[in-house]
Design a protein around this motif. Sequence first.
Motif, short mmCIF file in Angstrom:
data_model
loop_
_atom_site.label_atom_id
_atom_site.label_comp_id
_atom_site.label_asym_id
_atom_site.label_seq_id
_atom_site.Cartn_x
_atom_site.Cartn_y
_atom_site.Cartn_z
N TYR A 120 1.07 -1.20 -0.23
CA TYR A 120 0.00 0.28 0.36
C TYR A 120 0.67 1.19 0.03
CZ TYR A 120 -4.33 -3.06 1.08
OH TYR A 120 -4.71 -4.10 1.11
N ALA A 121 0.91 1.72 -1.21
CA ALA A 121 1.25 2.65 -1.78
C ALA A 121 3.51 2.72 -0.68
CB ALA A 121 1.14 4.32 -0.57
N ASP A 122 3.90 3.12 0.12
CA ASP A 122 5.37 3.29 0.11
C ASP A 122 4.99 2.23 1.78
OD1 ASP A 122 6.48 4.96 -0.52
OD2 ASP A 122 5.52 5.97 1.12
N TYR A 123 3.85 1.22 2.41
CA TYR A 123 4.05 0.44 3.15
C TYR A 123 3.52 -0.97 3.15
CZ TYR A 123 4.00 5.25 6.00
OH TYR A 123 4.02 6.57 6.54
N LEU A 124 3.93 -2.58 3.85
CA LEU A 124 3.30 -3.50 3.58
C LEU A 124 2.58 -3.80 4.30
CD1 LEU A 124 7.01 -4.59 2.48
CD2 LEU A 124 4.84 -4.43 0.96
N PRO A 172 -3.57 -7.07 15.49
CA PRO A 172 -2.67 -6.24 14.67
C PRO A 172 -1.38 -5.95 15.24
CG PRO A 172 -5.16 -6.55 13.71
CD PRO A 172 -4.42 -6.96 15.52
N HIS A 173 0.22 -5.87 14.36
CA HIS A 173 0.71 -4.51 15.56
C HIS A 173 2.11 -4.41 14.34
CE1 HIS A 173 2.11 -9.06 15.13
NE2 HIS A 173 3.36 -8.51 15.19
N ASP A 174 2.37 -3.93 14.94
CA ASP A 174 3.98 -3.03 13.49
C ASP A 174 4.87 -4.11 14.21
OD1 ASP A 174 3.66 -0.29 12.99
OD2 ASP A 174 3.64 0.38 14.62
N LEU A 175 5.54 -4.59 12.92
CA LEU A 175 7.26 -5.77 12.48
C LEU A 175 8.38 -4.75 12.56
CD1 LEU A 175 5.26 -9.01 10.23
CD2 LEU A 175 6.09 -8.50 13.09
N TRP A 176 8.49 -3.20 11.92
CA TRP A 176 8.78 -2.88 11.19
C TRP A 176 8.37 -1.84 11.20
CZ3 TRP A 176 11.23 0.20 7.42
CH2 TRP A 176 12.74 0.09 7.69
N GLY A 177 9.74 -0.58 11.34
CA GLY A 177 9.57 0.87 11.10
C GLY A 177 7.94 0.99 12.17
N ASP A 181 -2.07 4.92 10.90
CA ASP A 181 -4.04 3.90 10.67
C ASP A 181 -4.25 3.78 9.52
OD1 ASP A 181 -3.43 4.14 13.32
OD2 ASP A 181 -5.10 5.43 13.87
N PHE A 182 -4.33 5.23 8.56
CA PHE A 182 -4.64 5.31 7.36
C PHE A 182 -3.60 5.29 5.92
CE2 PHE A 182 -8.20 5.45 10.03
CZ PHE A 182 -9.12 4.99 9.74
N VAL A 183 -3.99 4.45 5.24
CA VAL A 183 -3.09 5.45 3.65
C VAL A 183 -3.49 5.13 2.63
CG1 VAL A 183 -0.81 4.03 2.75
CG2 VAL A 183 -0.58 3.76 5.20
N ASP A 184 -3.32 6.96 1.93
CA ASP A 184 -3.83 6.66 0.42
C ASP A 184 -3.24 5.97 0.08
OD1 ASP A 184 -6.19 7.58 2.39
OD2 ASP A 184 -5.70 10.47 1.91
N ILE A 185 -4.13 5.28 -1.29
CA ILE A 185 -3.43 4.64 -2.23
C ILE A 185 -3.54 4.94 -4.11
CG2 ILE A 185 -2.61 2.80 -0.77
CD1 ILE A 185 -5.06 1.92 -3.39
N VAL A 194 -7.47 2.85 2.99
CA VAL A 194 -7.01 1.75 3.13
C VAL A 194 -6.64 2.00 4.74
CG1 VAL A 194 -5.52 -0.22 3.04
CG2 VAL A 194 -6.08 1.30 0.82
N ASP A 195 -7.61 1.22 5.01
CA ASP A 195 -7.99 1.36 7.05
C ASP A 195 -6.69 0.49 7.41
OD1 ASP A 195 -8.09 0.75 9.10
OD2 ASP A 195 -10.16 1.23 9.51
N ILE A 196 -5.70 -0.10 6.99
CA ILE A 196 -4.53 -1.29 7.15
C ILE A 196 -4.22 -1.61 8.62
CG2 ILE A 196 -2.56 -1.84 7.36
CD1 ILE A 196 -0.82 0.16 5.23
N LYS A 197 -5.44 -1.11 9.60
CA LYS A 197 -5.26 -1.91 11.22
C LYS A 197 -6.69 -2.33 11.19
CE LYS A 197 -1.41 0.74 12.21
NZ LYS A 197 -0.31 1.59 13.09
N LYS A 198 -7.38 -1.80 10.71
CA LYS A 198 -8.43 -2.39 11.29
C LYS A 198 -9.74 -2.60 10.26
CE LYS A 198 -9.26 0.71 15.65
NZ LYS A 198 -9.78 1.95 15.96
N GLY A 199 -8.94 -2.30 9.10
CA GLY A 199 -9.34 -3.01 7.83
C GLY A 199 -9.99 -4.24 7.40
#
Length: 396
Positions: A120-124, A172-177, A181-185, A194-199
């Motif tokens: 999702y853009a700069d995030y995985l 759900p948790h951070d593994l790296w970096g 909560d939300f990333v715009d793609i 995109v609701d990465i954490k709760k979607g």
Amino acid sequence: MTLPMVRLKAHKEKDIIRGHPWIFSGAIQAPLPQISRGGLVDVYAMDNSFLGRGYYNAETDIAIRILTMNQDEPIDLDFFKTRIRRAKRLRESLEQQQTNAYRLIHSEGDLLPGFIADTYADYLSVQFSTAGADALQGLFIEALVAELHPKGIFARNDIFGRTREGLEREFPHDLWGETPDFVDIQEHGATIRVDIKKGQKTGFFLDQRDKRKLIGQLAKGKSVLNMFSYSGGFGVMAALNQAQKITSVDQSGPAIALAKDIMALNGFDPQQSQFIVGDAFTEMERMVAGGEKFDIVILDPPAFAKSQKDKPQALRAYKKLNKLGLELTAEKGLLLTCSCSGTISLEEFRETVIDASVKANKTPLRIFQEMEHGIDHPVILAMPESRYLKALFCAV
Ligand code: SAH
């Protein structure tokens, strides 16, 4: 490093040789060496020929999943880096289409069983669905960081499938970096929050991208009913292509709230669209009773059949849903009907939609396009059971 050796019973190597990466516990010769849960093994045929290297779990029927058929390929950091580069190359065309969100690693389809990584853009957003994949998390993450330099990697190991492997469902948790909560793609020019954490899933239904694009191309001037809309992806593609009116229905309040935000992000007044939080069947029955019609109807329900035993009930639900969908489709309209039940084949789904067309008095029903997964969800050809998604574009 020498790995524990596992030998198969006679004639059990055939599917492996054809590229199917699963070995069921009943195919393995006793006695088994001591292997820790998720540990690596080398697999040989009865005649001592090497078949592959994979990981083992005694707690599931699918005892071994093959990672490589090349005896000279160790499962190390380089292995993961090479697999990731290969996966990235397959998705290059998406980046050229104003799209920076896609599934980068699709488990078996990218020759990494049990591993999912969505960009999702700069995030995985990642998932480890098997004990073997879970045990190799460290190497996978290190390889993702080295190859892609993401700003954050987020774990969505809250999936039910992990329990079948004897693994915990994790919060759900951070593994790296760090991941916001939300990333715009971007998807084909639409901005999607995109609701990465709760979607749902890892945040978005990436597997419908190519279907959303085609709906956009067909939507100009049309009224669109988007059932099971989640965050409204189909609707926003239709809006960007000058659809006349969009109605989105989902039972999830947070999904509909996000769908409104996404409409606004793309420059549309959410007041101009209709958003309904409710049960799809109830809402469609109400619309049918009210004589409502739409030029385009989209049915994208969750998987009704999660296992073989749910199948008869699920097929009945698909039939009922499709009958309602056909009744709501205007004359000369379009119905896009989808199923993401892995246990229901394309053939069975087609039959169900035909039955629904008989019930709805819409025979003969014609289709002009059948779609499965897009380029970012490759599947092994010798593994038909992994083709979960079916989408039929019907001319009503
Ligand atoms: N079409 C979407 C993905 C849909 S996923 C996209 O392109 O992004 C399925 C959706 O169905 C989920 O958002 C879920 O909340 C919703 N859902 C599940 N059961 C439902 C029901 N009975 N009525 C309405 N919505 C339902």
